[in-house]
Design a protein around this motif. Structure first.
Motif, PDB file in Angstrom:
ATOM      1  N   CYS A   1       0.835  -1.195   0.000  1.00 19.53           N
ATOM      2  CA  CYS A   1       0.000   0.000   0.000  1.00 19.53           C
ATOM      3  C   CYS A   1       0.876   1.254   0.000  1.00 19.53           C
ATOM      4  O   CYS A   1       1.870   1.328   0.723  1.00 19.53           O
TER       5      CYS A   1
ATOM      6  N   ARG B   1      -5.994   3.625   8.281  1.00 21.16           N
ATOM      7  CA  ARG B   1      -6.197   3.223   6.886  1.00 21.16           C
ATOM      8  C   ARG B   1      -7.332   2.199   6.781  1.00 21.16           C
ATOM      9  O   ARG B   1      -8.184   2.284   5.904  1.00 21.16           O
TER      10      ARG B   1
ATOM     11  N   ARG C   1      -1.610   9.003   0.965  1.00 20.47           N
ATOM     12  CA  ARG C   1      -1.636   7.953  -0.055  1.00 20.47           C
ATOM     13  C   ARG C   1      -1.053   8.479  -1.370  1.00 20.47           C
ATOM     14  O   ARG C   1      -0.228   7.829  -2.002  1.00 20.47           O
TER      15      ARG C   1
ATOM     16  N   ILE D   1       0.297   4.005   1.390  1.00 22.56           N
ATOM     17  CA  ILE D   1       0.322   4.581   2.740  1.00 22.56           C
ATOM     18  C   ILE D   1       1.374   3.869   3.587  1.00 22.56           C
ATOM     19  O   ILE D   1       2.101   4.501   4.347  1.00 22.56           O
TER      20      ILE D   1
ATOM     21  N   GLU E   1       2.211   7.210  -3.415  1.00 25.24           N
ATOM     22  CA  GLU E   1       2.156   6.752  -4.806  1.00 25.24           C
ATOM     23  C   GLU E   1       3.211   7.450  -5.664  1.00 25.24           C
ATOM     24  O   GLU E   1       3.818   6.841  -6.537  1.00 25.24           O
TER      25      GLU E   1
END
Length: 107
Positions: free
Chosen positions: A9, A28, A96, A11, A100
């Motif tokens: 993920c 999350r 997030r 995060i 990314e």
């Protein structure tokens, strides 16, 4: 029911870059799944019961999470985001997005 893999993920990657991650990763789960039971969180995150309990108590005392009873017999409860917790939605989204863009995929 299959458990989704959250080991990659964005995060998770972002919090790894910033320091201690458990409270943010607990949050999350609420933003992805909604109200959660202790065991659900423990299964998803792989935390020890003591660590998870301590983080949940801290989030609860900060007014971010609340515990609510959903069954009286036997007594069962779940945790939910409070209004204060829901206000973290844009922060979690930004974290997030940052993960990314600026962290590498672990796969």
């Amino acid at each position: 029911m299959t458990t989704p893999n959250r080991n990659n993920c964005p995060i998770l990657r972002a919090t790894n870059a910033m320091g201690d991650q458990w409270s943010i990763l607990i949050l999350r789960e609420f933003f992805l799944e909604g109200p959660r039971r202790f065991q659900d969180l423990q299964d998803m995150l792989g935390l020890s019961p003591n660590t998870l309990s301590n983080r949940l108590k801290k989030l609860e005392s900060a007014g971010i999470l609340a515990r609510r009873t959903y069954s009286a017999n036997p007594p069962r409860s779940e945790y939910v985001l409070t209004e204060t917790g829901r206000a973290l939605g844009p922060v979690m989204g930004a974290l997030r997005q940052w993960g990314e863009i600026y962290t590498r995929d672990l796969e």
